[in-house]
Design a protein around this motif. Structure first.
Motif, mmCIF file in Angstrom:
data_model
loop_
_atom_site.group_PDB
_atom_site.id
_atom_site.type_symbol
_atom_site.label_atom_id
_atom_site.label_comp_id
_atom_site.label_asym_id
_atom_site.label_seq_id
_atom_site.Cartn_x
_atom_site.Cartn_y
_atom_site.Cartn_z
ATOM 1 N N MET A 120 1.736 3.665 -2.617
ATOM 2 C CA MET A 120 1.236 3.504 -1.271
ATOM 3 C C MET A 120 -0.288 3.451 -1.341
ATOM 4 S SD MET A 120 1.522 5.904 2.100
ATOM 5 C CE MET A 120 3.236 5.609 2.262
ATOM 6 N N GLU A 162 -3.678 3.699 1.109
ATOM 7 C CA GLU A 162 -4.175 4.086 2.417
ATOM 8 C C GLU A 162 -5.686 3.915 2.443
ATOM 9 O OE1 GLU A 162 -1.761 7.705 4.055
ATOM 10 O OE2 GLU A 162 -2.141 7.983 1.906
ATOM 11 N N PRO A 199 -7.096 7.489 9.294
ATOM 12 C CA PRO A 199 -6.470 6.363 8.602
ATOM 13 C C PRO A 199 -6.625 5.077 9.415
ATOM 14 C CG PRO A 199 -4.806 7.827 9.521
ATOM 15 C CD PRO A 199 -6.137 8.474 9.762
ATOM 16 N N LYS A 219 -2.550 1.201 6.135
ATOM 17 C CA LYS A 219 -1.577 1.765 5.208
ATOM 18 C C LYS A 219 -0.689 0.630 4.704
ATOM 19 C CE LYS A 219 0.140 5.769 6.095
ATOM 20 N NZ LYS A 219 0.915 6.892 6.646
ATOM 21 N N ARG A 265 2.543 0.014 1.991
ATOM 22 C CA ARG A 265 3.539 0.555 1.047
ATOM 23 C C ARG A 265 3.866 -0.532 0.034
ATOM 24 N NH1 ARG A 265 6.473 5.039 1.272
ATOM 25 N NH2 ARG A 265 5.882 5.384 3.435
#
Length: 56
Positions: A1, A3, A11, A14, A16
């Motif tokens: 992941m 970020e 944040p 993001k 994945r």
């Protein structure tokens, strides 16, 4: 992941990833980030890495 955080620790992005998927910082271009300093945290099976990122 992967970020991305702003200087305040909030944040802002993001992503994945799968184990077999590659990702480069240039993949963040075009995401609409304003100029500034960001922190990128990469979580992988090998551990966690954090780096500073400057976008202009």
């Amino acid at each position: 992941m992967i970020e991305v955080f702003n200087l305040e620790g909030m944040p802002v992005y993001k992503h994945r990833t799968r184990v077999d998927e590659s990702f480069t910082i240039s993949d963040l271009q075009g995401k609409g980030f304003p100029c500034g300093i960001y922190f990128v945290r990469i979580n992988s099976p090998n551990g966690v890495e954090t780096a500073k990122l400057l976008i202009c």
